[in-house]
Design a protein around this motif. Sequence first.
Motif, mmCIF file in Angstrom:
data_model
loop_
_atom_site.group_PDB
_atom_site.id
_atom_site.type_symbol
_atom_site.label_atom_id
_atom_site.label_comp_id
_atom_site.label_asym_id
_atom_site.label_seq_id
_atom_site.Cartn_x
_atom_site.Cartn_y
_atom_site.Cartn_z
ATOM 1 N N THR A 181 36.524 29.241 45.941
ATOM 2 C CA THR A 181 34.848 29.738 45.867
ATOM 3 C C THR A 181 34.833 30.787 46.839
ATOM 4 O O THR A 181 33.405 31.082 46.830
ATOM 5 N N GLN A 182 35.600 30.488 47.583
ATOM 6 C CA GLN A 182 35.375 31.149 48.998
ATOM 7 C C GLN A 182 36.636 33.511 48.642
ATOM 8 O O GLN A 182 37.284 33.009 49.142
ATOM 9 N N GLY A 183 35.825 34.330 47.610
ATOM 10 C CA GLY A 183 36.334 35.570 47.514
ATOM 11 C C GLY A 183 37.707 34.974 46.509
ATOM 12 O O GLY A 183 38.391 37.007 46.659
ATOM 13 N N LEU A 184 37.826 34.100 45.323
ATOM 14 C CA LEU A 184 38.886 34.720 44.634
ATOM 15 C C LEU A 184 38.707 35.746 43.933
ATOM 16 O O LEU A 184 39.827 36.291 43.475
ATOM 17 N N VAL A 185 37.494 35.835 43.489
ATOM 18 C CA VAL A 185 36.920 36.699 42.596
ATOM 19 C C VAL A 185 37.274 38.077 42.540
ATOM 20 O O VAL A 185 37.670 38.719 42.304
ATOM 21 N N ASP A 186 37.015 38.409 43.843
ATOM 22 C CA ASP A 186 37.436 39.856 44.729
ATOM 23 C C ASP A 186 38.796 39.658 44.652
ATOM 24 O O ASP A 186 39.209 40.633 44.540
ATOM 25 N N ARG A 187 39.652 39.345 45.053
ATOM 26 C CA ARG A 187 41.081 39.122 45.023
ATOM 27 C C ARG A 187 41.419 39.220 43.506
ATOM 28 O O ARG A 187 42.715 39.933 43.362
ATOM 29 N N MET A 188 41.093 38.512 43.056
ATOM 30 C CA MET A 188 41.027 39.217 41.648
ATOM 31 C C MET A 188 41.103 40.401 41.169
ATOM 32 O O MET A 188 41.707 41.402 40.178
ATOM 33 N N THR A 189 39.467 41.259 41.248
ATOM 34 C CA THR A 189 38.851 42.338 40.708
ATOM 35 C C THR A 189 39.829 43.455 41.552
ATOM 36 O O THR A 189 40.332 44.413 41.026
#
Length: 393
Positions: free
Chosen positions: A58-66
């Motif tokens: 929930t904290q930053g995973l989407v940004d890491r995937m991007t």
Amino acid sequence: MTVARPPEPIPGARLLFSLDPAVSHLNHGSFGAVPVNVQRTQQRLRDEMEANPLRFFTQGLVDRMTHTRRHLAAFLDADPDGTALVGNATTGVAVVLQSIGLRPGDEVLTTDHGYGAVDLSIARECRRTGAVTRALRVPLAATDEEIVQIVRDGLRPGRTRLLVVDQLTSPTARLFPVAAIVGVARERGVPVLVDGAHAPGMLPVDVTAVGADFWVGNLHKWGYAPRGTAVLVVAPPWRERIEPLVVSWEQDAGFPGNVEWQATLDYTSWLSAPTGLFTLRGLGLDRVRAHNAGLAAYGQRVLGEALGVAPADLPDPGGPTVAMRLVPLPPGVATTLDAARALRARIAERLAAEVSVAGWNGRGWLRLCGQVYNSPAEYERLAARLPALLARG
């Protein structure tokens, strides 16, 4: 016949992998092999995930995937805004098939060099929608110009809704002129899906230059990423129409986020993929490509000589960086799927060698790969023992 010398080994490369030294791993193209440092990167990410799952997801995973997506897209010269991380090339194909809106009477055009699982996916979507599929016969020795002409003659504008073509074929290790094929299809208004499963890492890839409507490729084969790492690249006109196979919380974000986010999927393979590319670059990308292609060619010649195959009958993949080669098996050997699987298992069990065996167009074929962890002795050992195994039936 005098077999040309193999390439010089890359010092220390074998030590990067945790493969069983008692087995000759001559089939990198099927499942790849993950370097030890990439395994450790993924394990650290898994440790992080298990230490606090809620925070990890929930904290930053989407940004890491991007960030990962942009790194991989840059390696492939692809538009990062049109690139989605997926589990494998076959998953990317399935996403495309269920997004383009096939209808009764539509046609999906392929070639007889296609990957079996992709053919099954196409057949299922055609059954579901009432569309049909048709495969063009392309001779193994066809020139690039002949392949383009076969495709040109096979297209049916107004009916052919999608052309699916491999960049480097799995059963036949044949490099296709995909950019030229895409150009021909575009002239006739037919969208193209390029299956580049084997391209990333092995071949110089410029997805933008290929110009396909859809392009899929695996990073877990020749790009040293953990298994389950691939990309789907979609041209701008199609992006708003792409729907994921599973709907989850990033659905409203649209492509590529809606395809990537699969709730509690283990994303550590994707996040580790840049380490695989770092390893590949550390060895020297051009050096690895030349070594692997040269070693596969050496193995092909050694096996061909052992089986009595004339040099002229050994297929040429059509490119200096193709690290997969075919050796024709004796007539009547491994001509069916079941027989090919049985022979592959016998070679693995009795000769301690992992290879790919396939039946294609009524002939059995053994496919060899070259990788930095392989040595010439492994191909020579297989060549010395394979004829006797085949003679025993």
